[in-house]
Design an enzyme around this catalytic site. Structure first.
Site, short mmCIF file in Angstrom:
data_model
loop_
_atom_site.label_atom_id
_atom_site.label_comp_id
_atom_site.label_asym_id
_atom_site.label_seq_id
_atom_site.Cartn_x
_atom_site.Cartn_y
_atom_site.Cartn_z
N ARG A 133 -1.06 8.97 8.79
CA ARG A 133 -0.67 7.56 9.29
C ARG A 133 -0.72 6.79 8.02
NH1 ARG A 133 -4.33 3.31 8.72
NH2 ARG A 133 -5.82 4.92 8.09
N GLU A 162 0.79 -1.08 -0.07
CA GLU A 162 0.08 0.04 0.12
C GLU A 162 0.80 1.20 0.12
OE1 GLU A 162 -3.11 -0.30 3.16
OE2 GLU A 162 -4.08 -2.13 2.14
N HIS A 175 -9.05 9.70 3.39
CA HIS A 175 -8.85 8.58 2.37
C HIS A 175 -9.09 9.20 0.97
CE1 HIS A 175 -8.61 4.83 0.45
NE2 HIS A 175 -8.02 4.26 1.56
N HIS A 222 -11.18 9.68 6.98
CA HIS A 222 -10.83 8.40 7.21
C HIS A 222 -10.26 8.09 8.62
CE1 HIS A 222 -10.29 4.26 5.78
NE2 HIS A 222 -9.02 4.52 6.06
N ARG A 243 -0.81 9.18 1.08
CA ARG A 243 -2.06 9.37 0.81
C ARG A 243 -2.68 10.63 1.01
NH1 ARG A 243 -5.53 5.33 5.03
NH2 ARG A 243 -4.79 3.96 3.57
#
Ligand code: SIN
Length: 504
Positions: A371, A115, A231, A336, A277
């Site tokens: 994160r 990811e 997100h 998110h 992200r």
């Protein structure tokens, strides 16, 4: 009002952090209070990607910790990241031992996804995109059988009980409109995040930051509340909450395109769709704001395998009348995860005697300003268990509590106004004018007492976002687009209803 007394550990919240704490506290007696039936309405069960841990032969906890530090944009506590990464493989093995059916390779190893911002494939998954539900089902089955745990469902937190010295001695709760006080030797807050404060969220909408607010009112230090992760790819079909379109799809090669079919991430970052992200979220935000739209194109990378490879995303698309095998998926950023929270030590202690916190409502120091993907279930398992063990060791006689009113509720129309304003003014892109407008709205919502959980949580986010005049990690200020020379943590406390800064 009399209190229901109990000489054990009160765990507030039924997600992975709370239940990990409850299991780890054995043999001490534990009472778990959950606002909904276990497994429903908690973000843990909605997690798709999986659990990050250094499980591959070419991986190490040091590499995992280094990626965690890099993603956190200068605000991750290195010792906590090292602890998280070191305990990661054992935590995944423990969950597998409880029956979590992780996807396996033919030789029995873990199937691992890559990811964003991970240097290795290290996300252990279940059935493609069903990790959260499957892990929670295994943990819940053990919790229900554990002799030391009693679970009370349908019970919502309305505040903390404190003694005259300020120690936490229990919680004020509500079930079906009835307020009840539960007194206990120690309290663990595991109430989840703040997604319900935003109009667009991938989390259960009932998560309104009440744990954060209750801890702040009890005198706990709140760390970095302005850091909210968006997100990049929530399914943009007007559903509330918005179904998540897992990042694992991008890990498997799906591309982001605009209406013209252009891969706009290529020009933004060398890792394109697998950039951190916040970068991907802002690129999608900009593309949509410019009227060019944003879509995740999995036709070639996943194609006919979509239903088996990503059954949860496939079902959400089909429910919206889309077939991702033949149509790019419309996506938009959505709230998110909350990196900020109640500041804790490595064992969940908050500094308020008797009060512990774990999971998303806590700030354990491992997420910093951003994160790393799939570190949240890991943090919940590792730090939840640590908090459970520490709280079980805490012993205090049941003490009298000061009578305080329960946290005020917010009316449905006020909550809707709050959610829209938070998305607009404390969302992916922020500036001083929007945050000022938001803070002024917060003054006018609610019953005027200022004691509503959602309003306290929203004010912590908005005020600290206003005060952080730089861009760092998930916090982007259009009027201060560059990171300051030094990474500084925000540490605040409520004193007589006002927000006061503490030195880091
Ligand atoms: C995802 O599956 O994209 C979410 C993973 C995470 O937020 O950690």
């Amino acid at each position: 009002m009399d209190a229901l007394d109990f000489d054990g550990v009160l765990v507030i919240g039924g997600g992975l952090a709370g239940l990990s704490a409850a299991l780890a506290a054995a043999p001490r007696r534990v009472r778990v209070l959950s606002p909904v039936a276990l497994g429903e309405g908690c973000s843990s069960a909605w997690a798709q990607g999986g659990i990050a841990a250094a499980l591959a032969d070419d991986d190490t906890p040091d590499l995992h910790a280094a990626d965690t530090l890099a993603a956190g944009a200068g605000l991750v506590n290195p010792a906590r990241a090292a602890l998280l990464a070191a305990e990661g493989p054992g935590a995944v093995q423990r969950l597998a031992g409880l029956g979590a059916p992780f996807d396996r390779t033919p030789d029995g190893g873990f199937v691992l996804s890559r990811e964003a911002a991970h240097g290795r494939a290290r996300v252990a998954r279940v059935g493609g995109d069903q990790a959260g539900r499957a892990v929670m089902a295994a943990v819940i089955a053990h919790v229900r059988q554990a002799a030391h745990i009693e679970v009370l469902e349908g019970v919502r937190l309305r505040g903390l009980l404190q003694d005259t010295g300020g120690a936490a001695v229990g919680a004020l709760t509500e079930r079906d409109g009835v307020i009840t006080a539960f007194r206990a030797a120690a309290v663990i807050l595991a109430t989840g995040g703040v997604g319900g404060l935003y109009a667009e969220t991938t989390t259960p909408a009932a998560l309104l930051g009440e744990g954060l607010a209750a801890a702040a009112l009890a005198g706990a230090v709140i760390a970095d509340p302005e850091f909210v992760q968006f997100h990049p790819t929530a399914l943009d079909v007007g559903r509330d909450p918005a179904p998540l379109v897992t990042e694992a799809l991008r890990g498997d090669g799906a591309h982001l395109i605009n209406t013209a079919g252009h891969r706009f991430l290529l020009a933004q970052h060398p890792d394109a769709e697998l950039a951190p992200r916040d970068i991907v979220a802002r690129a999608i935000y900009a593309e949509r704001a410019a009227g060019r739209g944003a879509f995740l194109d999995a036709r070639e990378a996943v194609g006919a395998h979509f239903p088996e490879a990503f059954p949860t995303v496939f079902a959400a698309c089909r429910a919206a009348g889309l077939d991702p095998r033949i149509t790019p998926i419309p996506v938009a950023p959505a709230c998110h995860y909350h990196m900020g929270g109640v500041r804790t030590d490595a064992d969940g202690a908050t500094g308020v005697p008797g009060l512990f916190a774990a999971g998303e409502c806590a700030s354990s120091g491992v997420h910093g300003a951003n994160r790393l993907a799939s570190n949240s279930l890991l943090e919940a398992a590792v730090f939840g268990a640590r908090a459970g063990r520490a709280a079980a060791r805490h012993s205090a006689p049941l003490r009298p509590w000061l009578r305080t009113p329960p946290l005020a509720l917010l009316s449905a129309p006020d909550l809707q106004r709050l959610r829209k304003a938070m998305s607009r003014d404390a969302g992916v892109v922020r500036n001083a004018a929007g945050l000022t407008r938001l803070l002024s709205l917060l003054d006018h919502l609610g019953d005027g007492s200022g004691q509503s959980g959602p309003l306290i949580a929203a004010r912590l986010i908005a005020q600290c976002a206003f005060d952080r005049r730089e861009s760092r990690g998930a916090h982007f200020r259009a009027d201060h687009p560059v990171a300051g020379p030094e990474a500084r943590q925000t540490l605040v406390r409520l004193e007589a209803g006002s927000l006061c800064r503490r030195a880091a």
